[in-house]
Design a protein around this motif. Structure first.
Motif, PDB file in Angstrom:
ATOM      1  N   PRO A   1      -2.785  -0.030  -3.755  1.00 40.67           N
ATOM      2  CA  PRO A   1      -3.877   0.792  -3.220  1.00 40.67           C
ATOM      3  C   PRO A   1      -3.343   1.938  -2.369  1.00 40.67           C
ATOM      4  O   PRO A   1      -2.289   1.821  -1.738  1.00 40.67           O
ATOM      5  CB  PRO A   1      -4.684  -0.193  -2.371  1.00 40.67           C
ATOM      6  N   ARG A   2      -4.061   3.055  -2.384  1.00 38.62           N
ATOM      7  CA  ARG A   2      -3.721   4.197  -1.545  1.00 38.62           C
ATOM      8  C   ARG A   2      -4.590   4.182  -0.291  1.00 38.62           C
ATOM      9  O   ARG A   2      -5.776   3.891  -0.359  1.00 38.62           O
ATOM     10  CB  ARG A   2      -3.950   5.509  -2.288  1.00 38.62           C
ATOM     11  N   ARG A   3      -3.965   4.506   0.814  1.00 40.78           N
ATOM     12  CA  ARG A   3      -4.698   4.651   2.077  1.00 40.78           C
ATOM     13  C   ARG A   3      -4.401   6.040   2.611  1.00 40.78           C
ATOM     14  O   ARG A   3      -3.252   6.483   2.611  1.00 40.78           O
ATOM     15  CB  ARG A   3      -4.267   3.588   3.086  1.00 40.78           C
ATOM     16  N   TYR A   4      -5.431   6.730   3.085  1.00 38.32           N
ATOM     17  CA  TYR A   4      -5.305   8.138   3.463  1.00 38.32           C
ATOM     18  C   TYR A   4      -5.455   8.319   4.963  1.00 38.32           C
ATOM     19  O   TYR A   4      -6.341   7.744   5.590  1.00 38.32           O
ATOM     20  CB  TYR A   4      -6.337   8.986   2.705  1.00 38.32           C
ATOM     21  N   LEU A   5      -4.577   9.150   5.512  1.00 42.90           N
ATOM     22  CA  LEU A   5      -4.595   9.486   6.928  1.00 42.90           C
ATOM     23  C   LEU A   5      -4.886  10.967   7.096  1.00 42.90           C
ATOM     24  O   LEU A   5      -4.248  11.806   6.452  1.00 42.90           O
ATOM     25  CB  LEU A   5      -3.241   9.169   7.572  1.00 42.90           C
TER      26      LEU A   5
ATOM     27  N   GLY B   1      -6.557  14.832   7.363  1.00 40.43           N
ATOM     28  CA  GLY B   1      -6.912  15.753   6.296  1.00 40.43           C
ATOM     29  C   GLY B   1      -8.395  16.002   6.147  1.00 40.43           C
ATOM     30  O   GLY B   1      -9.247  15.431   6.824  1.00 40.43           O
ATOM     31  N   ALA B   2      -8.705  16.863   5.175  1.00 40.91           N
ATOM     32  CA  ALA B   2     -10.085  17.283   4.942  1.00 40.91           C
ATOM     33  C   ALA B   2     -10.947  16.156   4.414  1.00 40.91           C
ATOM     34  O   ALA B   2     -12.164  16.214   4.481  1.00 40.91           O
ATOM     35  CB  ALA B   2     -10.103  18.450   3.949  1.00 40.91           C
ATOM     36  N   ALA B   3     -10.300  15.091   3.876  1.00 40.61           N
ATOM     37  CA  ALA B   3     -11.073  14.002   3.282  1.00 40.61           C
ATOM     38  C   ALA B   3     -11.278  12.848   4.247  1.00 40.61           C
ATOM     39  O   ALA B   3     -11.589  11.747   3.850  1.00 40.61           O
ATOM     40  CB  ALA B   3     -10.385  13.510   2.023  1.00 40.61           C
ATOM     41  N   ALA B   4     -11.111  13.090   5.541  1.00 43.40           N
ATOM     42  CA  ALA B   4     -11.116  11.999   6.506  1.00 43.40           C
ATOM     43  C   ALA B   4     -12.439  11.250   6.558  1.00 43.40           C
ATOM     44  O   ALA B   4     -12.491  10.134   7.054  1.00 43.40           O
ATOM     45  CB  ALA B   4     -10.785  12.532   7.898  1.00 43.40           C
ATOM     46  N   HIS B   5     -13.512  11.814   6.013  1.00 42.16           N
ATOM     47  CA  HIS B   5     -14.794  11.134   6.063  1.00 42.16           C
ATOM     48  C   HIS B   5     -15.172  10.514   4.721  1.00 42.16           C
ATOM     49  O   HIS B   5     -16.267  10.019   4.549  1.00 42.16           O
ATOM     50  CB  HIS B   5     -15.884  12.140   6.447  1.00 42.16           C
ATOM     51  N   THR B   6     -14.262  10.553   3.757  1.00 40.01           N
ATOM     52  CA  THR B   6     -14.614  10.090   2.420  1.00 40.01           C
ATOM     53  C   THR B   6     -13.785   8.888   2.013  1.00 40.01           C
ATOM     54  O   THR B   6     -12.741   8.592   2.580  1.00 40.01           O
ATOM     55  CB  THR B   6     -14.377  11.191   1.366  1.00 40.01           C
ATOM     56  N   SER B   7     -14.254   8.204   1.004  1.00 34.82           N
ATOM     57  CA  SER B   7     -13.515   7.103   0.395  1.00 34.82           C
ATOM     58  C   SER B   7     -13.840   7.106  -1.081  1.00 34.82           C
ATOM     59  O   SER B   7     -15.016   7.184  -1.468  1.00 34.82           O
ATOM     60  CB  SER B   7     -13.910   5.768   1.008  1.00 34.82           C
ATOM     61  N   THR B   8     -12.831   7.089  -1.961  1.00 38.94           N
ATOM     62  CA  THR B   8     -13.069   7.125  -3.389  1.00 38.94           C
ATOM     63  C   THR B   8     -12.288   6.053  -4.090  1.00 38.94           C
ATOM     64  O   THR B   8     -11.182   5.713  -3.720  1.00 38.94           O
ATOM     65  CB  THR B   8     -12.645   8.495  -3.990  1.00 38.94           C
ATOM     66  N   GLU B   9     -12.896   5.492  -5.141  1.00 43.48           N
ATOM     67  CA  GLU B   9     -12.245   4.543  -6.045  1.00 43.48           C
ATOM     68  C   GLU B   9     -11.565   3.408  -5.298  1.00 43.48           C
ATOM     69  O   GLU B   9     -10.463   2.971  -5.643  1.00 43.48           O
ATOM     70  CB  GLU B   9     -11.239   5.287  -6.939  1.00 43.48           C
ATOM     71  N   GLY B  10     -12.170   2.954  -4.235  1.00 44.27           N
ATOM     72  CA  GLY B  10     -11.644   1.809  -3.514  1.00 44.27           C
ATOM     73  C   GLY B  10     -10.526   2.141  -2.541  1.00 44.27           C
ATOM     74  O   GLY B  10     -10.024   1.264  -1.848  1.00 44.27           O
ATOM     75  N   ASN B  11     -10.128   3.398  -2.476  1.00 41.04           N
ATOM     76  CA  ASN B  11      -9.086   3.770  -1.525  1.00 41.04           C
ATOM     77  C   ASN B  11      -9.680   3.901  -0.135  1.00 41.04           C
ATOM     78  O   ASN B  11     -10.857   4.187   0.039  1.00 41.04           O
ATOM     79  CB  ASN B  11      -8.445   5.100  -1.938  1.00 41.04           C
ATOM     80  N   THR B  12      -8.832   3.701   0.852  1.00 43.63           N
ATOM     81  CA  THR B  12      -9.275   3.738   2.242  1.00 43.63           C
ATOM     82  C   THR B  12      -8.862   5.042   2.887  1.00 43.63           C
ATOM     83  O   THR B  12      -7.735   5.473   2.730  1.00 43.63           O
ATOM     84  CB  THR B  12      -8.656   2.577   3.035  1.00 43.63           C
ATOM     85  N   VAL B  13      -9.789   5.677   3.584  1.00 46.36           N
ATOM     86  CA  VAL B  13      -9.494   6.908   4.298  1.00 46.36           C
ATOM     87  C   VAL B  13      -9.701   6.660   5.786  1.00 46.36           C
ATOM     88  O   VAL B  13     -10.751   6.171   6.196  1.00 46.36           O
ATOM     89  CB  VAL B  13     -10.403   8.057   3.826  1.00 46.36           C
ATOM     90  N   VAL B  14      -8.681   6.970   6.566  1.00 45.12           N
ATOM     91  CA  VAL B  14      -8.709   6.690   8.011  1.00 45.12           C
ATOM     92  C   VAL B  14      -8.835   7.996   8.778  1.00 45.12           C
ATOM     93  O   VAL B  14      -8.130   8.955   8.463  1.00 45.12           O
ATOM     94  CB  VAL B  14      -7.438   5.935   8.414  1.00 45.12           C
TER      95      VAL B  14
ATOM     96  N   GLU C   1       0.830  -1.197   0.000  1.00 50.03           N
ATOM     97  CA  GLU C   1       0.000   0.000   0.000  1.00 50.03           C
ATOM     98  C   GLU C   1       0.865   1.247   0.000  1.00 50.03           C
ATOM     99  O   GLU C   1       2.020   1.230   0.442  1.00 50.03           O
ATOM    100  CB  GLU C   1      -0.932   0.017   1.213  1.00 50.03           C
ATOM    101  N   ALA C   2       0.279   2.313  -0.524  1.00 47.16           N
ATOM    102  CA  ALA C   2       0.869   3.639  -0.423  1.00 47.16           C
ATOM    103  C   ALA C   2       0.019   4.430   0.567  1.00 47.16           C
ATOM    104  O   ALA C   2      -1.187   4.597   0.355  1.00 47.16           O
ATOM    105  CB  ALA C   2       0.892   4.335  -1.776  1.00 47.16           C
ATOM    106  N   ILE C   3       0.635   4.888   1.642  1.00 47.07           N
ATOM    107  CA  ILE C   3      -0.071   5.609   2.698  1.00 47.07           C
ATOM    108  C   ILE C   3       0.200   7.102   2.503  1.00 47.07           C
ATOM    109  O   ILE C   3       1.358   7.535   2.476  1.00 47.07           O
ATOM    110  CB  ILE C   3       0.404   5.151   4.081  1.00 47.07           C
ATOM    111  N   VAL C   4      -0.862   7.876   2.360  1.00 47.77           N
ATOM    112  CA  VAL C   4      -0.743   9.305   2.085  1.00 47.77           C
ATOM    113  C   VAL C   4      -1.212  10.097   3.300  1.00 47.77           C
ATOM    114  O   VAL C   4      -2.350   9.958   3.746  1.00 47.77           O
ATOM    115  CB  VAL C   4      -1.563   9.702   0.845  1.00 47.77           C
TER     116      VAL C   4
END
Length: 381
Positions: free
Chosen positions: A362-366, A368-381, A3-6
């Motif tokens: 896959p990208r996983r997001y930590l 930020g402003a998108a903390a409540h969203t998930s797009t294109e199968g990516n995971t937002v934490v 995974e790529a963690i952003v």
């Protein structure tokens, strides 16, 4: 799991820092190439919440993807052929770059079909010799744009150019380019155009050249935490960590050849680990023989050639087992290896390392402003 963690908080920090240093100029955050591999939609939402008011992309398809995600901020798209069907971006209120009379005429024709006015930014080639109208063709482009503006088909919202070597603080190119740019803008205004935005500054210029800020700056690589000026640190924070895992461990004797061509042989008895990531995933083949990864907090060399889907690590005497994490890329404060190191190993630049990370990762997001969203199968934490 690879995974790529952003870290969106790092990107937010970078956007705020650049906005502060380049103020009062507005910020156009460059999110082309899937935000340099970091995820265009998530990054766009983050930077717009932290100092950016514009977004910049290379293609109309990228701009339309932003609109499809519900992002309504101004967007400039700048790389199109004259045969492009401009109706979709015009309908979506996307600003379009213009480098020739043929370009502006094609855009105007599509605007006429829609009964709308297209917003355009005239681009001047001030010396980079890529996109943009050459200086000798600038008067004709300005006159054509002004005529179409009178007919309500286009609105010239901006004038822009691209710097040659803003990352070199001692470059003589930048001052010469700015002089040419100022002259071209003055000509456009004398011809009756009234562009509200002038923009030439990339990340390096936005941070290091106040003279080039004008009304808008266009940071790209700086948003993602790469310091763009040699020998200078502005406090940018790296945002991306690339992580894989060990698939297989095997004990081997000294002198064991590894991977294609046996360019590498183990210097002593030890262990090899197989990692299921390769150049199809953005691990550059040219880095083989030089690159290192981090396993169990220790750096170990990649052994032999990097293949399309996998590479081998010489563990030496390091104890490891299948399933253990392998850190390929991480911020310096987390122990690296950093994107700058990978760029050196692969004899390229950080931009190529970031944008090379493939869709299989896959990208996983930590944060930020998108903390409540998930797009294109990516995971937002």
């Amino acid at each position: 799991m690879s995974e790529a963690i952003v870290d969106l908080d790092a990107i937010a920090h970078n956007a705020e820092l650049i906005a502060h240093r380049s103020g009062p100029a507005a910020v156009m955050a460059v999110v082309k190439a899937d935000a340099f591999g970091h995820g265009m939609i998530e990054v766009a939402r983050t930077v717009l919440a932290h100092g950016a008011s514009w977004l910049g992309v290379a293609t109309a398809q990228e701009a339309l993807r932003l609109r499809a995600a519900g992002i309504t901020a101004p967007v400039l798209s700048w790389l199109h052929g004259v045969g492009t069907d401009f109706r979709s971006p015009i309908r979506a209120d996307v600003d379009l770059s213009v480098s020739s009379v043929a370009h502006v005429n094609a855009i105007a024709a599509c605007a006429a079909d829609l009964g709308r006015t297209a917003s355009v930014h005239l681009k001047l080639d001030t010396g980079l010799s890529r996109g943009g109208a050459p200086e000798r063709q600038w008067p004709a482009l300005v006159r054509a744009a002004r005529n179409l503006e009178r007919h309500g088909l286009v609105r010239v919202r901006g004038v822009w150019s691209h710097l040659i070597s803003a990352d070199d603080p001692d470059s003589a190119h930048t001052s010469a380019q700015l002089a040419r740019f100022d002259h071209a803008v003055a000509f456009a205004r004398e011809a009756g155009l009234d562009p509200e935005l002038r923009h030439v500054a990339n990340s390096a210029a936005a941070l290091n050249s106040p003279r080039s800020a004008y009304e808008l700056v266009r940071p790209g690589i700086g948003l993602y935490g790469v310091e763009p000026v040699a020998g200078r640190r502005f406090g940018l924070r790296a945002a991306l960590t690339l992580r894989g895992h060990i698939l297989l461990v095997k004990d081997v004797p000294a002198g064991t050849g590894v991977s294609y061509g046996h360019d590498y042989a183990t210097p002593r008895d030890g262990r090899l680990a197989l990692v299921p990531l390769g150049y199809a995933d953005g691990v550059p083949r040219l880095a083989g023989g030089r690159a290192q990864v981090r396993i169990g907090g220790r750096r170990r060399p990649i052994a032999g050639r990097i293949a399309m889907d996998q590479f081998v690590v010489d563990l030496g005497a390091l104890a490891a087992q299948p399933g253990d994490d392998v850190v390929l890329l991480a911020p310096e404060q987390h122990g690296g290896p950093t994107v700058d190191e990978w760029a050196q190993w692969a004899r390229t630049l950080p931009h190529e390392i970031f944008t090379g990370i493939g869709d299989r990762v896959p990208r996983r997001y930590l944060g930020g402003a998108a903390a409540h969203t998930s797009t294109e199968g990516n995971t937002v934490v």
